[in-house]
Motif scaffolding. Structure first.
Motif, PDB file in Angstrom:
ATOM      1  N   VAL A 265      21.383  48.076  10.284  1.00  0.00           N
ATOM      2  CA  VAL A 265      20.471  48.016   9.145  1.00  0.00           C
ATOM      3  C   VAL A 265      19.848  46.628   9.049  1.00  0.00           C
ATOM      4  CG1 VAL A 265      20.271  48.296   6.638  1.00  0.00           C
ATOM      5  CG2 VAL A 265      21.943  49.668   7.925  1.00  0.00           C
ATOM      6  N   LEU A 266      18.551  46.614   8.797  1.00  0.00           N
ATOM      7  CA  LEU A 266      17.830  45.371   8.532  1.00  0.00           C
ATOM      8  C   LEU A 266      17.083  45.548   7.227  1.00  0.00           C
ATOM      9  CD1 LEU A 266      17.048  42.554   9.701  1.00  0.00           C
ATOM     10  CD2 LEU A 266      15.031  43.672  10.669  1.00  0.00           C
ATOM     11  N   MET A 267      17.260  44.599   6.318  1.00  0.00           N
ATOM     12  CA  MET A 267      16.569  44.653   5.031  1.00  0.00           C
ATOM     13  C   MET A 267      16.251  43.229   4.591  1.00  0.00           C
ATOM     14  SD  MET A 267      19.688  45.665   2.443  1.00  0.00           S
ATOM     15  CE  MET A 267      19.783  47.300   3.082  1.00  0.00           C
ATOM     16  N   PRO A 268      15.447  43.070   3.557  1.00  0.00           N
ATOM     17  CA  PRO A 268      15.059  41.721   3.151  1.00  0.00           C
ATOM     18  C   PRO A 268      16.242  40.772   2.928  1.00  0.00           C
ATOM     19  CG  PRO A 268      13.675  43.313   2.039  1.00  0.00           C
ATOM     20  CD  PRO A 268      14.742  44.096   2.781  1.00  0.00           C
ATOM     21  N   SER A 269      17.385  41.265   2.507  1.00  0.00           N
ATOM     22  CA  SER A 269      18.530  40.394   2.224  1.00  0.00           C
ATOM     23  C   SER A 269      19.492  40.258   3.404  1.00  0.00           C
ATOM     24  CB  SER A 269      19.296  40.931   1.012  1.00  0.00           C
ATOM     25  OG  SER A 269      19.816  42.225   1.313  1.00  0.00           O
ATOM     26  N   SER A 270      19.158  40.828   4.556  1.00  0.00           N
ATOM     27  CA  SER A 270      20.069  40.795   5.713  1.00  0.00           C
ATOM     28  C   SER A 270      20.287  39.371   6.202  1.00  0.00           C
ATOM     29  CB  SER A 270      19.504  41.619   6.878  1.00  0.00           C
ATOM     30  OG  SER A 270      19.447  42.976   6.548  1.00  0.00           O
ATOM     31  N   ALA A 271      21.535  39.092   6.565  1.00  0.00           N
ATOM     32  CA  ALA A 271      21.869  37.785   7.139  1.00  0.00           C
ATOM     33  C   ALA A 271      21.877  37.843   8.663  1.00  0.00           C
ATOM     34  CB  ALA A 271      23.235  37.326   6.632  1.00  0.00           C
ATOM     35  N   GLY A 272      22.180  39.016   9.213  1.00  0.00           N
ATOM     36  CA  GLY A 272      22.285  39.147  10.666  1.00  0.00           C
ATOM     37  C   GLY A 272      21.124  39.928  11.253  1.00  0.00           C
ATOM     38  N   PRO A 273      21.072  40.005  12.575  1.00  0.00           N
ATOM     39  CA  PRO A 273      19.974  40.709  13.247  1.00  0.00           C
ATOM     40  C   PRO A 273      20.184  42.229  13.271  1.00  0.00           C
ATOM     41  CG  PRO A 273      21.501  39.884  14.873  1.00  0.00           C
ATOM     42  CD  PRO A 273      22.008  39.407  13.528  1.00  0.00           C
ATOM     43  N   LEU A 274      19.110  42.940  13.482  1.00  0.00           N
ATOM     44  CA  LEU A 274      19.182  44.382  13.712  1.00  0.00           C
ATOM     45  C   LEU A 274      19.744  44.603  15.109  1.00  0.00           C
ATOM     46  CD1 LEU A 274      18.386  47.223  12.583  1.00  0.00           C
ATOM     47  CD2 LEU A 274      16.277  46.985  13.895  1.00  0.00           C
ATOM     48  N   GLN A 275      20.791  45.380  15.202  1.00  0.00           N
ATOM     49  CA  GLN A 275      21.401  45.681  16.499  1.00  0.00           C
ATOM     50  C   GLN A 275      21.141  47.140  16.850  1.00  0.00           C
ATOM     51  OE1 GLN A 275      25.456  44.321  16.707  1.00  0.00           O
ATOM     52  NE2 GLN A 275      24.895  42.260  16.142  1.00  0.00           N
ATOM     53  N   SER A 276      19.859  47.447  17.005  1.00  0.00           N
ATOM     54  CA  SER A 276      19.397  48.797  17.305  1.00  0.00           C
ATOM     55  C   SER A 276      19.668  49.146  18.762  1.00  0.00           C
ATOM     56  CB  SER A 276      17.894  48.875  17.031  1.00  0.00           C
ATOM     57  OG  SER A 276      17.387  50.144  17.354  1.00  0.00           O
ATOM     58  N   GLU A 277      19.941  50.411  19.002  1.00  0.00           N
ATOM     59  CA  GLU A 277      20.126  50.878  20.379  1.00  0.00           C
ATOM     60  C   GLU A 277      18.890  50.582  21.222  1.00  0.00           C
ATOM     61  OE1 GLU A 277      21.123  54.956  22.862  1.00  0.00           O
ATOM     62  OE2 GLU A 277      20.968  55.051  20.687  1.00  0.00           O
ATOM     63  N   PHE A 278      17.709  50.713  20.618  1.00  0.00           N
ATOM     64  CA  PHE A 278      16.442  50.467  21.313  1.00  0.00           C
ATOM     65  C   PHE A 278      15.717  49.309  20.643  1.00  0.00           C
ATOM     66  CE2 PHE A 278      17.262  55.053  21.569  1.00  0.00           C
ATOM     67  CZ  PHE A 278      17.380  55.181  22.944  1.00  0.00           C
ATOM     68  N   ASP A 279      14.966  48.547  21.424  1.00  0.00           N
ATOM     69  CA  ASP A 279      14.127  47.511  20.830  1.00  0.00           C
ATOM     70  C   ASP A 279      13.215  48.165  19.807  1.00  0.00           C
ATOM     71  OD1 ASP A 279      15.147  45.419  22.352  1.00  0.00           O
ATOM     72  OD2 ASP A 279      13.697  45.731  23.968  1.00  0.00           O
ATOM     73  N   ILE A 280      13.158  47.594  18.628  1.00  0.00           N
ATOM     74  CA  ILE A 280      12.378  48.173  17.537  1.00  0.00           C
ATOM     75  C   ILE A 280      10.905  48.331  17.912  1.00  0.00           C
ATOM     76  CG2 ILE A 280      11.926  46.007  16.323  1.00  0.00           C
ATOM     77  CD1 ILE A 280      12.973  49.199  14.531  1.00  0.00           C
ATOM     78  N   GLU A 281      10.391  47.430  18.730  1.00  0.00           N
ATOM     79  CA  GLU A 281       8.990  47.506  19.155  1.00  0.00           C
ATOM     80  C   GLU A 281       8.735  48.718  20.048  1.00  0.00           C
ATOM     81  OE1 GLU A 281      10.888  44.656  19.730  1.00  0.00           O
ATOM     82  OE2 GLU A 281      10.208  43.698  17.883  1.00  0.00           O
ATOM     83  N   ARG A 282       9.772  49.245  20.668  1.00  0.00           N
ATOM     84  CA  ARG A 282       9.633  50.388  21.564  1.00  0.00           C
ATOM     85  C   ARG A 282       9.649  51.730  20.810  1.00  0.00           C
ATOM     86  NH1 ARG A 282      13.162  52.099  26.752  1.00  0.00           N
ATOM     87  NH2 ARG A 282      11.634  53.565  27.526  1.00  0.00           N
ATOM     88  N   LEU A 283      10.059  51.684  19.557  1.00  0.00           N
ATOM     89  CA  LEU A 283      10.152  52.907  18.762  1.00  0.00           C
ATOM     90  C   LEU A 283       8.805  53.234  18.128  1.00  0.00           C
ATOM     91  CD1 LEU A 283      13.596  52.280  17.062  1.00  0.00           C
ATOM     92  CD2 LEU A 283      13.112  53.702  19.056  1.00  0.00           C
ATOM     93  N   ILE A 284       8.473  54.507  18.134  1.00  0.00           N
ATOM     94  CA  ILE A 284       7.235  54.999  17.547  1.00  0.00           C
ATOM     95  C   ILE A 284       7.482  55.280  16.074  1.00  0.00           C
ATOM     96  CG2 ILE A 284       5.540  56.871  17.591  1.00  0.00           C
ATOM     97  CD1 ILE A 284       6.484  57.304  20.577  1.00  0.00           C
ATOM     98  N   ARG A 285       6.556  54.856  15.210  1.00  0.00           N
ATOM     99  CA  ARG A 285       6.657  55.112  13.771  1.00  0.00           C
ATOM    100  C   ARG A 285       5.742  56.279  13.403  1.00  0.00           C
ATOM    101  NH1 ARG A 285       7.629  49.932  10.187  1.00  0.00           N
ATOM    102  NH2 ARG A 285       8.983  48.743  11.568  1.00  0.00           N
TER     103      ARG A 285
END
Length: 172
Positions: A149-169
């Motif tokens: 999870v990544l949100m405005p109050s996050s202290a750590g990085p998003l550890q997504s299985e896939f690079d977020i830039e590679r995901l289609i919105r």
């Protein structure tokens, strides 16, 4: 919800849609309409970077529990897809010890995050956006079965299985 998807191979391609409980799949955007996130939670001893369950509490009376399914897609390769469990407030029957964090996040839009290539289509995350372009991003995590999870109050990085830039919105 199942921690994996069976019968995922369709016409030579693995298709891993959201697994949804509590609502029909075509109604999953409804709880987010004109809603605010009042709080989020993770089980005690888990973090936003790698949680096996993540909870959003909405002012509309809905609670959304997010987890991921990890499905084998050939050989040793596994792909994560998101599980969405919707319940009305007060319907929680889990014995989980939650750590709840208050917040105030007005939802302006909701999107699904999709990993797609020639062999796989996986709905592996969601994004909730507010009016100031802040985001709550929940994706299948690096660790099989986890979410990150990544949100405005996050202290750590998003550890997504896939690079977020590679995901289609796409709109939810």
């Amino acid at each position: 919800m199942k921690p994996y998807i069976t019968d995922a191979l369709h016409d030579g391609r693995f298709v891993l849609p959201f697994q949804v409980e509590g609502l029909s799949a075509d109604q999953i955007s409804k709880p987010f309409e004109a809603a605010r996130v009042l709080a989020y939670g993770v089980p005690n001893s888990q973090t936003l970077e790698a949680a096996w369950l993540f909870r959003l509490i909405l002012d509309s009376g809905w609670i959304l529990d997010l987890s991921s399914a990890c499905t084998a897609v050939g050989g040793w390769q596994e792909i994560g897809s998101l599980n969405l469990g919707f319940a009305r407030e007060g319907a929680d029957a889990t014995a989980i010890e939650w750590v709840i964090h208050p917040m105030d996040f007005r939802i302006a839009s909701a999107e699904r995050l999709i990993f797609e290539d020639a062999e796989v289509y996986a709905e592996s995350g969601i994004v909730l956006k507010d009016t100031t372009h802040g985001e709550i991003v929940v994706t299948a995590g690096v660790a099989p079965g986890s979410v990150s999870v990544l949100m405005p109050s996050s202290a750590g990085p998003l550890q997504s299985e896939f690079d977020i830039e590679r995901l289609i919105r796409r709109p939810l």
